[in-house]
Write a protein that holds these residues in place. Structure first.
Motif, PDB file in Angstrom:
ATOM      1  N   ASN A 136      58.587  86.916  68.078  1.00 52.29           N
ATOM      2  CA  ASN A 136      59.635  85.890  68.111  1.00 52.29           C
ATOM      3  C   ASN A 136      59.307  84.788  67.112  1.00 52.29           C
ATOM      4  O   ASN A 136      58.169  84.336  67.038  1.00 52.29           O
ATOM      5  CB  ASN A 136      59.752  85.277  69.508  1.00 52.29           C
ATOM      6  N   GLU A 137      60.325  84.346  66.383  1.00 53.07           N
ATOM      7  CA  GLU A 137      60.110  83.261  65.432  1.00 53.07           C
ATOM      8  C   GLU A 137      59.903  81.950  66.179  1.00 53.07           C
ATOM      9  O   GLU A 137      60.641  81.625  67.099  1.00 53.07           O
ATOM     10  CB  GLU A 137      61.298  83.130  64.485  1.00 53.07           C
ATOM     11  N   LYS A 138      58.886  81.209  65.770  1.00 53.11           N
ATOM     12  CA  LYS A 138      58.578  79.905  66.349  1.00 53.11           C
ATOM     13  C   LYS A 138      58.499  78.880  65.226  1.00 53.11           C
ATOM     14  O   LYS A 138      58.119  79.203  64.103  1.00 53.11           O
ATOM     15  CB  LYS A 138      57.226  79.931  67.080  1.00 53.11           C
ATOM     16  N   ILE A 139      58.860  77.653  65.565  1.00 52.25           N
ATOM     17  CA  ILE A 139      58.754  76.556  64.610  1.00 52.25           C
ATOM     18  C   ILE A 139      58.035  75.402  65.298  1.00 52.25           C
ATOM     19  O   ILE A 139      58.422  74.981  66.387  1.00 52.25           O
ATOM     20  CB  ILE A 139      60.139  76.079  64.120  1.00 52.25           C
ATOM     21  N   GLN A 140      56.976  74.915  64.655  1.00 55.13           N
ATOM     22  CA  GLN A 140      56.271  73.735  65.150  1.00 55.13           C
ATOM     23  C   GLN A 140      56.486  72.614  64.143  1.00 55.13           C
ATOM     24  O   GLN A 140      56.263  72.797  62.949  1.00 55.13           O
ATOM     25  CB  GLN A 140      54.779  74.009  65.295  1.00 55.13           C
ATOM     26  N   TYR A 141      56.935  71.469  64.652  1.00 56.16           N
ATOM     27  CA  TYR A 141      57.173  70.300  63.811  1.00 56.16           C
ATOM     28  C   TYR A 141      56.091  69.264  64.060  1.00 56.16           C
ATOM     29  O   TYR A 141      55.734  68.997  65.202  1.00 56.16           O
ATOM     30  CB  TYR A 141      58.524  69.660  64.135  1.00 56.16           C
ATOM     31  N   VAL A 142      55.592  68.679  62.987  1.00 56.39           N
ATOM     32  CA  VAL A 142      54.624  67.598  63.096  1.00 56.39           C
ATOM     33  C   VAL A 142      55.010  66.532  62.082  1.00 56.39           C
ATOM     34  O   VAL A 142      55.328  66.847  60.932  1.00 56.39           O
ATOM     35  CB  VAL A 142      53.182  68.089  62.817  1.00 56.39           C
ATOM     36  N   ASN A 143      55.010  65.281  62.504  1.00 57.49           N
ATOM     37  CA  ASN A 143      55.263  64.148  61.611  1.00 57.49           C
ATOM     38  C   ASN A 143      53.999  63.324  61.504  1.00 57.49           C
ATOM     39  O   ASN A 143      53.381  62.989  62.512  1.00 57.49           O
ATOM     40  CB  ASN A 143      56.399  63.271  62.143  1.00 57.49           C
ATOM     41  N   TYR A 144      53.623  63.006  60.280  1.00 58.59           N
ATOM     42  CA  TYR A 144      52.456  62.166  60.021  1.00 58.59           C
ATOM     43  C   TYR A 144      52.952  60.814  59.516  1.00 58.59           C
ATOM     44  O   TYR A 144      53.644  60.747  58.509  1.00 58.59           O
ATOM     45  CB  TYR A 144      51.538  62.811  58.982  1.00 58.59           C
ATOM     46  N   LEU A 145      52.581  59.762  60.240  1.00 58.02           N
ATOM     47  CA  LEU A 145      52.973  58.405  59.866  1.00 58.02           C
ATOM     48  C   LEU A 145      51.820  57.737  59.132  1.00 58.02           C
ATOM     49  O   LEU A 145      50.655  57.943  59.474  1.00 58.02           O
ATOM     50  CB  LEU A 145      53.329  57.593  61.106  1.00 58.02           C
ATOM     51  N   SER A 146      52.160  56.941  58.147  1.00 54.50           N
ATOM     52  CA  SER A 146      51.137  56.273  57.365  1.00 54.50           C
ATOM     53  C   SER A 146      51.652  54.940  56.848  1.00 54.50           C
ATOM     54  O   SER A 146      52.847  54.791  56.571  1.00 54.50           O
ATOM     55  CB  SER A 146      50.734  57.151  56.178  1.00 54.50           C
TER      56      SER A 146
END
Length: 185
Positions: free
Chosen positions: A110-120
């Motif tokens: 199954n296709e999975k998508i993981q999102y991550v946002n890096y703040l700086s």
């Protein structure tokens, strides 16, 4: 695009060309028109080619392959919300956000998508920060695929020698085949 500054200059030129009546142009204007039209048509082919390549990689994803999409979002200001003094409103701390999506197939296919946002607080979107975040992302998510395809926009922070060198090092350190692709504007 949500702001006028997110637009592509070549695409905007193409929109103007579509409205131009070629038969009303003099010889020098026709030559310029033909040149601009050729540039626009090549640009559209490049943009479509990269979209097709991304979709093809996505369609043939397997347990040994993953896609990574990286892009900076608009800089924004952090706020406490609620009531605030005028001083606080006008002196909010700005941050930049580098968003990354990891697209892969799980053990069930199954296709999975993981999102991550890096703040700086680094607002310049420089190559060093971009490469550091990519390294950190791969470590934190334990990305260990045989093939890693990275797609980014055409920003200078992703096209620099420094960023490309760091991507090459990922290939060596992880013993993975890494390809770097740029979406057209």
């Amino acid at each position: 695009p949500k702001k006028r500054l997110d637009l592509c200059g070549i695409c905007e030129l193409g929109k103007k060309l579509l409205k131009t009546k070629e038969n009303l142009l003099n010889e020098s204007q026709k030559m310029e028109y033909i040149r601009d039209k050729t540039i626009y048509e090549k640009h559209i082919k490049v943009v479509e080619n990269e979209k097709d390549m991304f979709n093809n990689f996505r369609n043939i994803l397997d347990n040994e392959t993953c896609l990574i999409v990286m892009d900076y979002k608009e800089n924004f200001r952090l706020s406490n919300g609620g009531d605030e003094l005028s001083y606080d409103f006008y002196n909010k701390r700005q941050v930049s956000c580098l968003g990354i999506a990891l697209i892969f197939k799980d053990e069930n296919g199954n296709e999975k998508i993981q999102y991550v946002n890096y703040l700086s607080e680094i607002l310049s979107h420089d190559s060093l920060f971009s490469a550091d975040v990519l390294d950190k992302f791969l470590e934190e998510l334990h990305v260990s695929r045989k093939y890693i395809h990275i797609f980014t926009d055409c920003g200078p922070h992703f096209r620099s020698k420094e960023f490309i060198y760091r991507v090459k090092n990922i290939t060596n350190s992880r013993r993975s085949g890494v390809s770097l692709h740029y979406f057209g504007e």
